[in-house]
Design a protein around this motif. Structure first.
Motif, short mmCIF file in Angstrom:
data_model
loop_
_atom_site.label_atom_id
_atom_site.label_comp_id
_atom_site.label_asym_id
_atom_site.label_seq_id
_atom_site.Cartn_x
_atom_site.Cartn_y
_atom_site.Cartn_z
N UNK A 26 0.80 -1.22 0.00
CA UNK A 26 0.00 0.00 0.00
C UNK A 26 0.83 1.27 0.00
N UNK A 27 2.16 1.12 0.01
CA UNK A 27 3.04 2.30 0.02
C UNK A 27 2.98 3.01 -1.33
N UNK A 28 2.79 4.32 -1.28
CA UNK A 28 2.69 5.14 -2.48
C UNK A 28 3.77 6.21 -2.43
N UNK A 29 4.73 6.12 -3.35
CA UNK A 29 5.83 7.10 -3.36
C UNK A 29 5.34 8.50 -3.67
N UNK A 30 4.16 8.64 -4.28
CA UNK A 30 3.62 9.97 -4.55
C UNK A 30 3.14 10.66 -3.27
N UNK A 34 9.77 13.63 -1.89
CA UNK A 34 10.81 13.09 -2.79
C UNK A 34 10.19 12.35 -3.97
N UNK A 35 9.16 11.57 -3.72
CA UNK A 35 8.49 10.83 -4.77
C UNK A 35 7.83 11.76 -5.78
N UNK A 36 7.19 12.82 -5.29
CA UNK A 36 6.58 13.80 -6.19
C UNK A 36 7.64 14.55 -6.98
N UNK A 42 4.09 18.99 -7.85
CA UNK A 42 3.86 19.70 -6.60
C UNK A 42 2.69 18.99 -5.93
N UNK A 43 2.46 19.28 -4.68
CA UNK A 43 1.42 18.58 -3.92
C UNK A 43 0.06 18.64 -4.62
N UNK A 44 -0.25 19.75 -5.28
CA UNK A 44 -1.55 19.91 -5.93
C UNK A 44 -1.75 19.01 -7.13
N UNK A 45 -0.70 18.50 -7.74
CA UNK A 45 -0.83 17.66 -8.93
C UNK A 45 -0.83 16.18 -8.63
N UNK A 46 -0.86 15.83 -7.36
CA UNK A 46 -0.74 14.42 -6.98
C UNK A 46 -1.93 13.58 -7.42
#
Length: 186
Positions: A26-30, A34-36, A42-46
């Motif tokens: 269930x780990x999501x690098x986004x 660092x993953x983004x 940026x956080x808004x495009x996740x």
């Protein structure tokens, strides 16, 4: 999971994006800065990146003749806003897209050289994915980017097998598990 070599060219970007989510843990690098940052997000495009990732995963599953693991937005709809500007031997290729388009694809006039995204362009993630798909369609590698058959995995891998019939990201893990399940079922 994947013990295979990374995909060639721009497909490495797509493979890397699809593999940001580990379905087993269930780990999501986004979820991490660092993953983004690895994808210029940026956080808004996740959320848009997650939607793109799952549509790409569905296409990779289809390349391996597996059904999608859940309903997704069709990839074409997500890429519709990512115009490409085509240049032929460095000149306007008359593709009908504005020169300000965020992704540039360069080809040789006789198509003897593979299509390549312009390294000078640092477009959005969607545009870079669109350019990678266009490049791989031209060089015939797009259908070799697949997702693992294992329902707990669906990791993206590049199928280098001669017949193009690879089914698992790793023969030593997912392939072995599937074969053991079939053996026990007998």
């Amino acid at each position: 999971m994947n013990d295979r070599a990374p995909a060639p060219g721009g497909l490495a970007l797509i493979q890397s994006l699809v593999n940001t989510l580990d379905l087993e843990s269930g780990a999501d690098r986004l979820d991490t800065a660092e993953g983004r940052a690895a994808f210029g997000l940026v956080a808004g495009g996740t959320e848009a990146a997650r939607e793109l990732r799952e549509s790409l995963r569905a296409v990779c599953l289809a390349h391996a003749d597996h059904p999608p693991h859940r309903p997704v937005t069709p990839l074409g709809e997500l890429l519709a806003g990512a115009p490409l500007y085509l240049t032929v031997d460095g000149r306007d290729g008359g593709a009908g897209f504005a020169p300000a388009a965020p992704a540039v694809l360069s080809v040789s006039a006789d198509l003897s050289a593979p299509a390549t995204p312009s390294p000078a362009v640092n477009g959005s993630l969607t545009s870079r994915v669109a350019a990678a798909i266009a490049e791989s369609l031209v060089d015939g590698t797009w259908a070799r980017l697949k997702a693992c058959e294992a329902s707990t995995c669906h990791w993206a891998y590049y199928d280098r097998s001669p017949a193009g019939r690879g089914r698992w990201c790793s023969m030593s893990v997912c392939g072995a598990r599937a074969k053991m399940r079939r053996y026990r079922a007998k």
